[in-house]
Write an enzyme that holds these catalytic residues in place. Sequence first.
Site, short mmCIF file in Angstrom:
data_model
loop_
_atom_site.label_atom_id
_atom_site.label_comp_id
_atom_site.label_asym_id
_atom_site.label_seq_id
_atom_site.Cartn_x
_atom_site.Cartn_y
_atom_site.Cartn_z
N ASP A 68 0.85 -1.19 0.00
CA ASP A 68 0.00 0.00 0.00
C ASP A 68 0.89 1.24 0.00
O ASP A 68 1.99 1.23 0.57
CB ASP A 68 -0.92 0.03 1.22
CG ASP A 68 -2.11 0.93 0.98
OD1 ASP A 68 -3.14 0.43 0.49
OD2 ASP A 68 -2.02 2.15 1.24
N THR A 69 0.41 2.28 -0.65
CA THR A 69 1.16 3.52 -0.79
C THR A 69 0.34 4.70 -0.28
O THR A 69 -0.85 4.79 -0.58
CB THR A 69 1.54 3.75 -2.27
OG1 THR A 69 2.32 2.64 -2.72
CG2 THR A 69 2.34 5.03 -2.45
#
EC number: 3.6.1.9
Length: 188
Positions: A68-69
């Site tokens: 996830d970013t």
Amino acid sequence: MKLILASGSPRRRELLGLYTRDFAVCVSKFDERSVRADTPAALAEALARGKCLAVAADHPGCVVVGSDTVVELDGEIFGKPRDAADARRMLRALSGRTHQVHTGVCVSDGVRTESFADSCRVTFFPIPEDELERCIASGEPFDKAGAYAIQGQAALWLDRLEGDYYTIMGLPVSRTARLLDRFDLEKR
């Protein structure tokens, strides 16, 4: 052991493909709304861990990669924009400024789980309003943290970056490969 990417992101599929072509994709149904963390980097790692473990629970005997970013500007987290107005707000805020991009990665085989977060500093030139509007009209910002893709329209605005370019794309390839090497996989 079978490798599973817990993400529907075409960019993450492409990047994991640099390590091996032998993997399946299973989009995580993990509910991100309840996740809290002390820092944006810790949040990215916690979200990656949640996605990874949700898929790993349904696929015993497999190695699962979750990622996830998040984008951070002055302590504010920019996730995926809700709509065009939100994308416009984010891009205007990032224009001519330096921000952080944090990508969390988690790998689990159901018995052992390891994770990390990688961070980059990204500086944009001022974004001309017509380019900003063209980017929003293209639809590109709507499934990306911070409302931009560094390999897309944002390439026109990039002044400099400090860190791993692939962290900005959503999967720090070299660190992920090193983590995967610690699990019992047959690479192709």
